[in-house]
Enzyme design. Structure first.
Site, mmCIF file in Angstrom:
data_model
loop_
_atom_site.group_PDB
_atom_site.id
_atom_site.type_symbol
_atom_site.label_atom_id
_atom_site.label_comp_id
_atom_site.label_asym_id
_atom_site.label_seq_id
_atom_site.Cartn_x
_atom_site.Cartn_y
_atom_site.Cartn_z
ATOM 1 N N LYS A 13 0.103 -1.132 0.207
ATOM 2 C CA LYS A 13 0.380 0.488 -0.268
ATOM 3 C C LYS A 13 0.843 1.521 -0.100
ATOM 4 O O LYS A 13 0.435 1.837 -0.430
ATOM 5 C CB LYS A 13 -1.265 0.169 1.531
ATOM 6 C CG LYS A 13 -1.829 -1.080 1.316
ATOM 7 C CD LYS A 13 -2.609 -0.446 2.295
ATOM 8 C CE LYS A 13 -2.761 -0.482 3.453
ATOM 9 N NZ LYS A 13 -1.959 -1.488 4.251
ATOM 10 N N ARG A 88 -10.563 2.700 9.006
ATOM 11 C CA ARG A 88 -10.061 1.139 9.035
ATOM 12 C C ARG A 88 -11.565 0.247 9.596
ATOM 13 O O ARG A 88 -10.963 -1.301 9.251
ATOM 14 C CB ARG A 88 -8.823 1.613 10.411
ATOM 15 C CG ARG A 88 -7.680 1.999 10.173
ATOM 16 C CD ARG A 88 -6.549 1.809 10.845
ATOM 17 N NE ARG A 88 -5.253 2.112 10.603
ATOM 18 C CZ ARG A 88 -4.907 1.097 10.347
ATOM 19 N NH1 ARG A 88 -4.793 0.216 9.777
ATOM 20 N NH2 ARG A 88 -2.799 1.962 9.953
ATOM 21 N N ARG A 127 11.543 -11.247 5.003
ATOM 22 C CA ARG A 127 12.113 -9.884 5.344
ATOM 23 C C ARG A 127 13.469 -10.287 6.725
ATOM 24 O O ARG A 127 13.505 -10.970 8.016
ATOM 25 C CB ARG A 127 11.295 -8.769 5.401
ATOM 26 C CG ARG A 127 10.259 -8.338 4.146
ATOM 27 C CD ARG A 127 9.624 -6.773 4.805
ATOM 28 N NE ARG A 127 9.272 -7.104 6.142
ATOM 29 C CZ ARG A 127 8.273 -5.617 6.374
ATOM 30 N NH1 ARG A 127 8.411 -5.130 5.434
ATOM 31 N NH2 ARG A 127 7.289 -5.958 7.802
ATOM 32 N N ARG A 159 12.931 -9.570 12.382
ATOM 33 C CA ARG A 159 12.240 -8.857 13.802
ATOM 34 C C ARG A 159 10.857 -9.266 14.400
ATOM 35 O O ARG A 159 10.181 -10.594 12.844
ATOM 36 C CB ARG A 159 11.174 -7.713 13.493
ATOM 37 C CG ARG A 159 12.320 -6.611 12.339
ATOM 38 C CD ARG A 159 11.828 -5.559 12.403
ATOM 39 N NE ARG A 159 10.508 -5.621 11.547
ATOM 40 C CZ ARG A 159 9.694 -4.991 11.400
ATOM 41 N NH1 ARG A 159 9.949 -3.664 11.993
ATOM 42 N NH2 ARG A 159 8.673 -4.759 10.922
ATOM 43 N N ARG A 170 -1.368 -11.003 12.324
ATOM 44 C CA ARG A 170 -1.848 -9.673 11.531
ATOM 45 C C ARG A 170 -3.027 -9.542 10.986
ATOM 46 O O ARG A 170 -3.509 -8.621 10.445
ATOM 47 C CB ARG A 170 -0.739 -9.159 11.161
ATOM 48 C CG ARG A 170 0.610 -7.953 12.022
ATOM 49 C CD ARG A 170 1.450 -8.359 11.672
ATOM 50 N NE ARG A 170 1.312 -6.590 10.703
ATOM 51 C CZ ARG A 170 2.517 -6.236 9.893
ATOM 52 N NH1 ARG A 170 3.857 -6.775 9.734
ATOM 53 N NH2 ARG A 170 2.427 -5.147 9.008
#
Length: 216
Positions: A13, A88, A127, A159, A170
């Site tokens: 996004k 949201r 990542r 992370r 999420r």
């Protein structure tokens, strides 16, 4: 063009918002940018938001909405804008609709970046962050064969936010909060979905193609 961009974490996004807004010559407005501008600028709303953030609490909707209202009333947003990260949920969408209606305006389009959960997991869980310089690498996209940063030699680590179980959680939260929002805009007749897989420039091309019929 008044546009809202929605999509799951990892859909790209932020990147697409930048390109699309630039192509349309309208400001990209994200809640993150608004928060940072208000906090760093020491505005009354920024000071209020900071009291919640310093405690680790979520900033209440009414504070976020007041910041969005202020930002949308600025001169550069009068001929259009791209909203990223707001609304949201359906309640915020209704507030945005009423806010714009008061100004004699309305949204032209809601663009949904569509990407399946497994691709999001591949993008985010792959990542790795350099412990030394902070640069982000990807185990697939950067063809990483070791756990060292090619730029500075620092050790790479994953992370907590990027661990698969966190990413999947999420995605669950996104589906719970945002699926009703997507349905809401579909019923309004202004939702268009765009396949967000593939190279960035291809996704941007698809997005601009989807937007073009709605441009005045």
């Amino acid at each position: 063009m008044r546009l809202v961009l929605v999509g799951p974490p990892g859909a790209g996004k932020g990147t697409q918002a930048q390109y699309i807004a630039s192509n349309l010559s309208i400001p990209k407005i994200s809640t993150g940018d608004i928060f940072r501008a208000n906090v760093s600028g020491g505005t009354d709303l920024g000071k209020l938001a900071k009291t919640y953030m310093d405690r680790g609490d979520l900033v209440p909707d009414e504070v976020t909405i007041a910041m969005v209202r202020d930002r949308l009333s600025e001169p550069d947003a009068q001929d259009g804008f791209l909203l990223d990260g707001f609304p949201r949920n359906v309640a915020q969408a209704e507030i945005l609709r009423d806010m714009l209606k008061d100004w004699g305006q309305a949204l032209d389009l809601v663009l949904e970046l569509v990407v399946d959960d497994d691709e999001v997991v591949r993008r985010l869980a792959g990542r790795r962050t350099c412990s030394q310089c902070g640069r982000i690498w990807h185990v697939d996209f950067d063809d990483k064969k070791d756990d060292r940063c090619d730029a500075c030699g620092g050790v790479l680590f994953q992370r907590d936010d990027d661990k698969e179980e966190t990413v999947r959680h999420r995605l669950e939260v996104y589906q719970e909060q945002t699926a009703p929002l997507v349905s809401y805009y579909a019923e309004e007749g202004i939702l268009v979905g765009v396949d967000a897989t593939g190279p960035v420039e291809e996704v941007t091309g698809r997005a601009m193609e989807a937007i073009s019929p709605y441009m005045g």
